[in-house]
Design a protein around this motif. Structure first.
Motif, PDB file in Angstrom:
ATOM      1  N   SER A 181       0.280  13.856   3.484  1.00  0.00           N
ATOM      2  CA  SER A 181       0.756  12.746   2.664  1.00  0.00           C
ATOM      3  C   SER A 181       0.854  11.503   3.547  1.00  0.00           C
ATOM      4  O   SER A 181       1.038  11.603   4.769  1.00  0.00           O
TER       5      SER A 181
ATOM      6  N   LEU B 183       1.708  12.158   7.441  1.00  0.00           N
ATOM      7  CA  LEU B 183       2.552  13.350   7.476  1.00  0.00           C
ATOM      8  C   LEU B 183       1.713  14.604   7.254  1.00  0.00           C
ATOM      9  O   LEU B 183       0.829  14.613   6.388  1.00  0.00           O
TER      10      LEU B 183
ATOM     11  N   HIS C 106      14.913  12.200  -3.274  1.00  0.00           N
ATOM     12  CA  HIS C 106      13.731  13.054  -3.367  1.00  0.00           C
ATOM     13  C   HIS C 106      13.670  13.937  -2.128  1.00  0.00           C
ATOM     14  O   HIS C 106      14.395  13.708  -1.157  1.00  0.00           O
TER      15      HIS C 106
ATOM     16  N   PRO D 171       2.850   8.053   3.227  1.00  0.00           N
ATOM     17  CA  PRO D 171       3.662   6.999   2.614  1.00  0.00           C
ATOM     18  C   PRO D 171       3.457   5.665   3.332  1.00  0.00           C
ATOM     19  O   PRO D 171       3.364   5.618   4.558  1.00  0.00           O
TER      20      PRO D 171
ATOM     21  N   PHE E 248       5.594   2.461   3.574  1.00  0.00           N
ATOM     22  CA  PHE E 248       6.918   1.919   3.266  1.00  0.00           C
ATOM     23  C   PHE E 248       6.811   0.402   3.362  1.00  0.00           C
ATOM     24  O   PHE E 248       6.624  -0.140   4.456  1.00  0.00           O
TER      25      PHE E 248
ATOM     26  N   ASP F  99      14.657   6.529   0.401  1.00  0.00           N
ATOM     27  CA  ASP F  99      13.963   5.714   1.395  1.00  0.00           C
ATOM     28  C   ASP F  99      14.796   4.453   1.611  1.00  0.00           C
ATOM     29  O   ASP F  99      15.527   4.036   0.716  1.00  0.00           O
TER      30      ASP F  99
ATOM     31  N   ARG G 156       3.190   5.955   7.557  1.00  0.00           N
ATOM     32  CA  ARG G 156       3.414   7.260   8.205  1.00  0.00           C
ATOM     33  C   ARG G 156       2.351   8.240   7.731  1.00  0.00           C
ATOM     34  O   ARG G 156       2.086   8.322   6.529  1.00  0.00           O
TER      35      ARG G 156
ATOM     36  N   LEU H   6       6.381  17.558  -3.553  1.00  0.00           N
ATOM     37  CA  LEU H   6       7.405  16.507  -3.634  1.00  0.00           C
ATOM     38  C   LEU H   6       8.237  16.698  -4.902  1.00  0.00           C
ATOM     39  O   LEU H   6       7.695  16.938  -5.976  1.00  0.00           O
TER      40      LEU H   6
ATOM     41  N   TYR I 195       2.250  18.767   6.526  1.00  0.00           N
ATOM     42  CA  TYR I 195       3.165  19.888   6.238  1.00  0.00           C
ATOM     43  C   TYR I 195       2.354  21.167   6.350  1.00  0.00           C
ATOM     44  O   TYR I 195       1.378  21.357   5.617  1.00  0.00           O
TER      45      TYR I 195
HETATM   46  O1  LIG Z   1       5.439  13.703   1.680  1.00  0.00           O
HETATM   47  C1  LIG Z   1       5.975  13.323   0.652  1.00  0.00           C
HETATM   48  O2  LIG Z   1       5.591  13.674  -0.463  1.00  0.00           O
HETATM   49  C2  LIG Z   1       7.166  12.398   0.702  1.00  0.00           C
HETATM   50  C3  LIG Z   1       7.589  11.970   2.076  1.00  0.00           C
HETATM   51  C4  LIG Z   1       8.862  11.180   2.052  1.00  0.00           C
HETATM   52  O3  LIG Z   1       9.628  11.237   1.131  1.00  0.00           O
HETATM   53  C5  LIG Z   1       9.183  10.289   3.182  1.00  0.00           C
HETATM   54  O4  LIG Z   1       8.497  10.342   4.228  1.00  0.00           O
HETATM   55  O5  LIG Z   1      10.138   9.492   3.044  1.00  0.00           O
END
Ligand SMILES: O=C(O)CCC(=O)C(=O)O
Ligand SMILES: [Fe+2]
Length: 342
Positions: A286, A179, A274, A288, A290, A199, A177, A215, A181
């Motif tokens: 960010s 991301l 978190h 992640p 997974f 998660d 992903r 985070l 912000y």
């Molecule tokens: O952006 C982050 O620091 C964490 C993102 C997150 O926890 C997630 O996408 O599950």
């Protein structure tokens, strides 16, 4: 600022020159971090620094430069719209749940034509930046390999046969992903973020830009602690390593255990809560990764119960967990702005 999460140097586990006892030391440290915290920094992971820098730069390029029209074209669509409910761009606009934008990519599957079922569609790559797909796919191959190596180390720490894990992650249904912000100085008064959650997969390898105070991880004592990015050269390596390799080991991943691994270890490894509360005034990126089980993998505890028994019937099929989780339930509680830490 001192790191509040344990730091695992994975280099001795990966190095062909290490002795078994050096590898076992890594496995023990990892085991402890997973049992006690469920979150750790991973250094010595062998992912080249330039690859990491380029992933972050490309993701930033997307969030800064892709037009609304382009984002709309790759937006996640539901089944009726010809999509798969999972792959593509989305924007979460919710001051309670935390606002952000993301693009989700998953392991490609052999797909026919729509209608797809959930998760079984095709990845939607943006055209800005044009090389995002190439760079991301190369990066994912490295991360898949790293994921398998970390699972090998976990098997060593747990003293279980590694094939129990490896046979169920050889076609890992990963999700990468990207991301974004928004910065705090944007029109919106509330900070961007993601509400508290765990998660749902095995293990998350989180790559972030240098932004601090974003985070947060819930500690055992019930306090939210910042999991800021750290660089490996803030710490002394305890192991001999060649200069060429050291040059490739700058950034650390923030790793955390997901629900499937907690299930796999009968709760011995913690999937820790978190959240993200992005307090800075500029865009934060960010990424992640997974690392999750094979789509059809049946996950049952590898550790015995209190009576010393393994019950291989008890467990959950990953696809069922995925289908329960994918509806973006990441925000169980409203986002609360934390007091800024010194
Ligand atoms: O952006 C982050 O620091 C964490 C993102 C997150 O926890 C997630 O996408 O599950
Ligand atoms: Fe998360």
């Amino acid at each position: 600022m001192a790191a509040a999460l344990p730091i695992i140097d994975f280099a001795p586990f990966l190095s062909p020159n290490s002795t078994l006892s050096q590898k076992e030391d890594v496995a023990k440290e990892l085991d402890r971090a997973c049992r006690e915290v469920g979150f750790f920094y991973l250094k010595g992971h062998g992912i080249p620094e330039d690859m990491i820098a380029s992933m972050l730069a490309k993701a930033r390029d997307f969030f800064e430069n892709a037009t609304a029209e382009e984002k709309g074209k790759i937006a996640i669509k539901n089944i009726k719209q010809g999509g798969d409910n999972a792959r593509g761009w989305l924007r979460v606009e919710n001051s309670e749940k935390g606002s952000h934008e993301a693009v989700d990519f998953y392991r490609p599957v052999e797909t026919q034509s729509p209608p797809y079922t959930t998760g079984m569609g095709v990845n939607q790559w943006p055209s800005t930046p044009p090389d995002l797909q190439d760079i991301t796919e190369t990066y994912i191959k490295r991360l898949e390999h790293l994921g398998c190596e970390v699972m090998r180390a976990m098997a060593m720490g747990l003293q279980v046969d590694p094939s129990v894990f490896l046979d169920r992650i050889n076609k890992a249904f990963w999700n990468l992903r990207i991301l974004g912000y928004e910065g705090r100085k944007s029109k919106k008064p509330k900070p961007a973020g993601i509400g508290e959650h765990t998660d749902y997969g095995i293990l998350t390898f989180l790559l972030t830009d240098a932004t601090k105070q974003s985070l947060q991880v819930l500690s055992k004592s019930g306090e939210w602690i910042w999991a800021d990015p750290i660089e490996v050269n803030e710490f002394q390596s305890r192991y001999e390593f060649t200069q060429a390799n050291l040059n490739n080991l700058k950034g650390c991943y923030v790793c955390n255990i997901g629900d499937m691994l907690a299930e796999w270890t009968r709760g011995a490894y913690k999937s820790t809560l978190h959240r993200v509360c992005h307090t800075s005034d500029s865009l934060r990126i960010s990424i992640p990764f997974f690392f999750d089980p094979n789509w059809d993998a049946f996950i049952s505890p590898v550790l015995p119960d209190a009576d010393g028994k393994l019950n291989e019937v008890q467990g959950i099929r990953y696809r069922d967990k995925f289908l329960q989780s994918v509806d973006y339930p990441l925000w169980r509680k409203p986002l609360v702005e934390p007091a800024l830490m010194p």
